[in-house]
Design a protein around this motif. Structure first.
Motif, PDB file in Angstrom:
ATOM      1  N   SER A  14       0.825  -1.197   0.000  1.00 45.57           N
ATOM      2  CA  SER A  14       0.000   0.000   0.000  1.00 45.57           C
ATOM      3  C   SER A  14       0.865   1.256   0.000  1.00 45.57           C
ATOM      4  O   SER A  14       0.578   2.224  -0.699  1.00 45.57           O
ATOM      5  N   ARG A  15       1.988   1.232   0.786  1.00 46.77           N
ATOM      6  CA  ARG A  15       2.898   2.397   0.814  1.00 46.77           C
ATOM      7  C   ARG A  15       3.530   2.608  -0.551  1.00 46.77           C
ATOM      8  O   ARG A  15       3.625   3.713  -1.056  1.00 46.77           O
ATOM      9  N   ARG A  19       3.210   5.796  -3.114  1.00 47.10           N
ATOM     10  CA  ARG A  19       4.377   6.544  -3.617  1.00 47.10           C
ATOM     11  C   ARG A  19       4.312   6.652  -5.144  1.00 47.10           C
ATOM     12  O   ARG A  19       4.536   7.711  -5.709  1.00 47.10           O
ATOM     13  N   VAL A  20       3.991   5.516  -5.810  1.00 46.77           N
ATOM     14  CA  VAL A  20       3.931   5.530  -7.280  1.00 46.77           C
ATOM     15  C   VAL A  20       2.839   6.498  -7.738  1.00 46.77           C
ATOM     16  O   VAL A  20       3.020   7.287  -8.664  1.00 46.77           O
ATOM     17  N   LEU A  21       1.676   6.479  -7.032  1.00 42.69           N
ATOM     18  CA  LEU A  21       0.569   7.373  -7.393  1.00 42.69           C
ATOM     19  C   LEU A  21       0.986   8.839  -7.264  1.00 42.69           C
ATOM     20  O   LEU A  21       0.806   9.639  -8.173  1.00 42.69           O
ATOM     21  N   LYS A 136      -8.092  -7.672   5.824  1.00 42.68           N
ATOM     22  CA  LYS A 136      -7.928  -8.252   4.480  1.00 42.68           C
ATOM     23  C   LYS A 136      -8.477  -7.237   3.480  1.00 42.68           C
ATOM     24  O   LYS A 136      -9.535  -6.645   3.716  1.00 42.68           O
ATOM     25  N   THR A 137      -7.748  -7.059   2.380  1.00 42.54           N
ATOM     26  CA  THR A 137      -8.195  -6.038   1.427  1.00 42.54           C
ATOM     27  C   THR A 137      -8.528  -6.625   0.050  1.00 42.54           C
ATOM     28  O   THR A 137      -8.083  -7.723  -0.290  1.00 42.54           O
ATOM     29  N   VAL A 316      -6.948   6.099  -2.878  1.00 39.16           N
ATOM     30  CA  VAL A 316      -5.538   6.469  -2.674  1.00 39.16           C
ATOM     31  C   VAL A 316      -4.631   5.236  -2.868  1.00 39.16           C
ATOM     32  O   VAL A 316      -3.673   5.279  -3.631  1.00 39.16           O
ATOM     33  N   THR A 317      -4.973   4.125  -2.202  1.00 36.36           N
ATOM     34  CA  THR A 317      -4.084   2.954  -2.281  1.00 36.36           C
ATOM     35  C   THR A 317      -4.541   1.955  -3.345  1.00 36.36           C
ATOM     36  O   THR A 317      -3.784   1.079  -3.737  1.00 36.36           O
ATOM     37  N   GLY A 318      -5.800   2.058  -3.747  1.00 36.94           N
ATOM     38  CA  GLY A 318      -6.345   1.082  -4.696  1.00 36.94           C
ATOM     39  C   GLY A 318      -7.033  -0.073  -3.986  1.00 36.94           C
ATOM     40  O   GLY A 318      -7.779  -0.825  -4.598  1.00 36.94           O
ATOM     41  N   GLU A 319      -6.781  -0.222  -2.661  1.00 42.20           N
ATOM     42  CA  GLU A 319      -7.315  -1.355  -1.898  1.00 42.20           C
ATOM     43  C   GLU A 319      -8.392  -0.904  -0.921  1.00 42.20           C
ATOM     44  O   GLU A 319      -8.287   0.178  -0.333  1.00 42.20           O
TER      45      GLU A 319
END
Ligand code: HEM
Length: 356
Positions: A14-15, A19-21, A136-137, A316-319
């Motif tokens: 997730s981190r 960062r990539v985003l 769980k995501t 933000v994280t996609g999950e």
């Protein structure tokens, strides 16, 4: 033990994903903003020259000639194009009265009412909390979806601020900044608004087309809307990947931005020989559609942040946490679970997968 290791892995993923985003967005926005800044230098200088030229004109002996034109005497011009002979167009007065009258007045009242409604909603209904967190995501939004969403959202917010301040400047900003201060601000706001609109048009067109398939309304959406999305104590009707409320927002955005972009083309390219009446109508349509989409975005931003726990982290994280999916999008959750447990893998509405 294995679960602990998986949770650590999830957090690290997730981190990295965040960062990539952020990096992709920063690069895209830097590239986008390079152009309006250059534009400001050029337009800023030329608007100072235009102001000086206007000052010369006021002390010009030809003022008598223009007084005659205003009194109805037709002038002669070598200019080509529609309405070339009409030196002063009467419709301009009507347009100014509509723009400075109902559009500005009801627009300001409308935005105030939407903000007030959000505050009342928050006080009465409050934040929709998650009953629990499973840890769980499930993958909800791909990197491309997130880059598109935040690129469009950031440009939209800049366009909304610059657009609103040009529309309401006379009423709200001149009293604060003074006429000269507002003129300096407008000399920056206008080229920024003009240039960014091109990038916004490209971004929102791709985003809306990419998401159109998942926003086709169905019977479950009607049930979701009739039950008020479960916000008012009734049954929370199960929703698919996108719920009825989100689909309403999508279509407001689709229709509103089509009107904004269509009318914006008239305003951005006056050199394409539109009649003045067409440009005046375009200006009114642009203002009204812009205000409607801004009003919708206030509701959307509230529901996507403080209104619903766990929703923002998806974009933000996609999950998203499995519990979030169960609570807000039960039909989608069942489809994801069904497709991953069946050997062949059932058809899925999104590239989602549980991440345990
Ligand atoms: C700070 C501002 C914003 C925040 C915090 C925000 C937040 C979010 C979040 C969390 C979602 C995902 C909802 C879900 O997973 O179900 C979402 C979806 C969406 N956002 Fe935003 N948003 C913002 C601004 C905007 C703006 C300005 C636009 C358009 C101009 C926009 C258009 C959309 C659309 C169309 C969707 C739904 C996707 C679909 O229909 O499938 N957002 N937003």
């Amino acid at each position: 033990m294995a679960e602990q290791a998986n949770t650590t892995l999830n957090r690290r993923d997730s981190r990295r994903s965040k960062r990539v985003l952020f990096l992709t967005l920063a690069l895209l926005l830097l590239g986008t903003l390079a152009l309006p800044l250059t534009g400001y230098l050029v337009t800023g200088v030329s608007s100072v020259e235009a102001a000086a030229a206007q000052q010369d004109a006021s002390s010009n002996p030809r003022a008598d000639y223009w007084r005659e034109v205003r009194e109805g005497n037709q002038g002669v011009t070598t200019t080509q194009g529609p309405e070339a002979g009409i030196l002063i167009q009467n419709g301009g007065q009507n347009w100014r009265q509509i723009r400075q009258g109902p559009v500005t007045t009801y627009g300001a009242i409308g935005l105030g009412v939407v903000i007030l409604m959000m505050v009342i909603f928050h006080v009465v209904v409050g934040r929709a909390k998650l009953e629990t967190r499973t840890g769980k995501t499930i993958t909800r939004w791909s990197m491309l979806d997130r880059v598109l969403h935040w690129y469009v959202a950031i440009l939209f917010i800049i366009l909304a601020i610059t657009g609103i301040s040009l529309l309401f400047g006379r009423e709200f900003l001149i009293p604060v900044l003074g006429k000269e201060g507002f003129a300096a601000f407008a000399a920056l706001a206008k080229p920024v608004h003009d240039y960014l609109s091109l990038f916004f048009t490209a971004g929102i067109t791709i985003m809306l087309l990419k998401w159109i398939g998942q926003n086709i309304p169905n019977a479950a959406d009607v049930r979701w809307i009739l039950s008020g999305g479960g916000y008012f104590g009734g049954k929370h009707e199960p929703a698919g990947f996108v719920n009825g409320g989100e689909k309403v927002w999508y279509w407001i955005l689709f229709i509103g931005s089509t009107a904004m972009i269509g009318s914006g083309i008239f305003l951005l390219f006056p050199n394409l020989d539109w009649t003045r009446e067409a440009m005046q109508n375009a200006n009114i349509i642009h203002g009204i559609s812009g205000l409607l989409v801004i009003a919708g975005s206030i509701g959307h931003i509230y529901l996507g942040t403080i209104g619903n726990e766990g929703t923002l982290e998806g974009m933000v994280t996609g999950e998203v946490d499995e519990q979030w999916a169960k609570q807000h999008h039960a039909l989608w959750y069942e489809e994801v679970k069904g497709s991953t447990s069946s050997a062949g893998g059932a058809a899925r509405p999104s590239p989602a997968a549980p991440h345990e």
